[in-house]
Motif scaffolding. Structure first.
Motif, short mmCIF file in Angstrom:
data_model
loop_
_atom_site.label_atom_id
_atom_site.label_comp_id
_atom_site.label_asym_id
_atom_site.label_seq_id
_atom_site.Cartn_x
_atom_site.Cartn_y
_atom_site.Cartn_z
N MET A 73 0.86 -1.18 0.00
CA MET A 73 0.00 0.00 0.00
C MET A 73 0.90 1.23 0.00
SD MET A 73 -3.16 -1.07 2.41
CE MET A 73 -4.03 -2.61 2.19
N VAL A 74 0.32 2.39 -0.25
CA VAL A 74 1.09 3.63 -0.36
C VAL A 74 0.71 4.55 0.79
CG1 VAL A 74 1.55 5.65 -1.80
CG2 VAL A 74 1.21 3.39 -2.86
N ALA A 75 1.71 5.04 1.53
CA ALA A 75 1.46 6.01 2.59
C ALA A 75 1.20 7.37 1.96
CB ALA A 75 2.66 6.08 3.54
N ILE A 76 0.15 8.04 2.41
CA ILE A 76 -0.25 9.33 1.85
C ILE A 76 0.01 10.46 2.85
CG2 ILE A 76 -2.17 10.66 0.89
CD1 ILE A 76 -1.30 8.24 -0.82
N ALA A 85 -3.01 8.06 10.13
CA ALA A 85 -2.33 7.98 8.83
C ALA A 85 -3.36 7.65 7.77
CB ALA A 85 -1.24 6.91 8.85
N ARG A 86 -3.09 8.10 6.56
CA ARG A 86 -3.93 7.72 5.42
C ARG A 86 -3.03 6.96 4.46
NH1 ARG A 86 -5.87 10.22 0.48
NH2 ARG A 86 -4.89 12.19 1.00
N ILE A 87 -3.50 5.78 4.04
CA ILE A 87 -2.77 4.95 3.08
C ILE A 87 -3.73 4.61 1.94
CG2 ILE A 87 -1.20 4.03 4.82
CD1 ILE A 87 -2.86 1.48 4.89
N ARG A 88 -3.19 4.09 0.86
CA ARG A 88 -4.02 3.79 -0.31
C ARG A 88 -3.55 2.50 -0.96
NH1 ARG A 88 -3.35 8.34 -3.87
NH2 ARG A 88 -4.73 9.37 -2.44
N TYR A 89 -4.54 1.75 -1.46
CA TYR A 89 -4.27 0.59 -2.31
C TYR A 89 -5.08 0.76 -3.59
CZ TYR A 89 -3.86 -4.07 -4.20
OH TYR A 89 -3.60 -5.12 -5.03
N ARG A 90 -4.41 1.01 -4.69
CA ARG A 90 -5.02 1.12 -6.02
C ARG A 90 -6.29 1.96 -6.02
NH1 ARG A 90 -3.96 -4.82 -8.74
NH2 ARG A 90 -1.71 -4.56 -8.86
N GLY A 91 -6.23 3.13 -5.44
CA GLY A 91 -7.36 4.03 -5.46
C GLY A 91 -8.30 3.93 -4.28
N THR A 92 -8.13 2.93 -3.44
CA THR A 92 -8.96 2.79 -2.24
C THR A 92 -8.18 3.31 -1.04
OG1 THR A 92 -10.09 0.86 -3.14
CG2 THR A 92 -10.19 1.16 -0.75
N PHE A 105 -7.53 4.04 3.01
CA PHE A 105 -7.72 3.53 4.37
C PHE A 105 -7.17 4.59 5.30
CE2 PHE A 105 -7.45 -0.30 1.86
CZ PHE A 105 -8.30 -1.19 2.48
N THR A 106 -7.81 4.77 6.44
CA THR A 106 -7.18 5.56 7.49
C THR A 106 -6.83 4.62 8.62
OG1 THR A 106 -9.27 6.18 8.54
CG2 THR A 106 -8.38 7.69 6.88
N ILE A 107 -5.72 4.91 9.26
CA ILE A 107 -5.25 4.14 10.40
C ILE A 107 -5.29 5.08 11.59
CG2 ILE A 107 -3.38 2.73 11.32
CD1 ILE A 107 -4.31 1.71 8.63
N ASN A 108 -6.05 4.73 12.61
CA ASN A 108 -6.22 5.58 13.79
C ASN A 108 -5.67 4.90 15.03
OD1 ASN A 108 -7.83 7.61 12.42
ND2 ASN A 108 -9.46 6.08 12.41
N LYS A 109 -4.99 5.68 15.86
CA LYS A 109 -4.55 5.17 17.15
C LYS A 109 -5.78 4.93 18.01
CE LYS A 109 -1.49 5.59 20.97
NZ LYS A 109 -1.41 4.17 21.17
N GLU A 110 -5.84 3.78 18.64
CA GLU A 110 -6.95 3.47 19.53
C GLU A 110 -7.13 4.58 20.55
OE1 GLU A 110 -6.65 -1.39 19.62
OE2 GLU A 110 -5.56 -0.25 21.12
#
Length: 148
Positions: free
Chosen positions: A47-50, A63-70, A72-77
């Motif tokens: 995936m690509v870090a944005i 963090a926001r990452i992407r896989y082929r146009g989709t 994802f956000t990654i949030n700390k609990e």
């Protein structure tokens, strides 16, 4: 069984923030350590870090990452919500990501080498996919598939 048109709801409407690479739907994953998650998803899963957002203490909260146009956000609990990862809560995820890739076997091997757990070995499905099921180190389930 009724035949469905899987693409009947595709819209040609432009996104309100065109040019930012945002799609209409983003999935947010809550994890105990955002840096570890970004490293796994970008390293093992290509995936690509944005973008990343650090807190005052320098720890990454988002963090926001992407896989082929989709996206994802990654949030700390505990940062954006009270939700925990399956890793922390010990519960099973109520959903499965189904991700098409170019080479199921190669990607699954990368994931397992990086700390994921094989749930189901790659197998040919009756609908024409080669699919494996993998649990990532944060407890999320991924069906990794390619068209045969």
């Amino acid at each position: 069984m009724k035949k469905l048109d899987w693409f009947s709801n595709v819209e040609n409407r432009t996104h309100p923030w065109e040019g930012l690479g945002l799609t209409w739907l983003t999935t947010a994953l809550n994890v105990p350590n955002v840096r570890d998650a970004v490293d796994f998803y970008t390293g093992a899963m290509s995936m690509v870090a944005i973008a990343e957002l650090e807190g005052d203490d320098g720890e990454i909260l988002f963090a926001r990452i992407r896989y082929r146009g989709t996206n994802f956000t990654i949030n700390k609990e505990g940062w954006d919500s009270d939700l925990s990862s399956p890793q922390t809560s010990g519960s099973q995820t109520p959903f499965i990501f189904y991700m098409y890739v170019d080479d199921t076997i190669a990607l699954v091997n990368e994931m397992v080498q990086a700390g994921a757990t094989m749930v189901n070995e790659p197998a040919e499905m009756f609908w024409g996919d080669l699919k494996a099921r993998v649990k990532d180190p944060f407890g999320f389930i991924w069906d990794i598939a390619q068209k045969l």
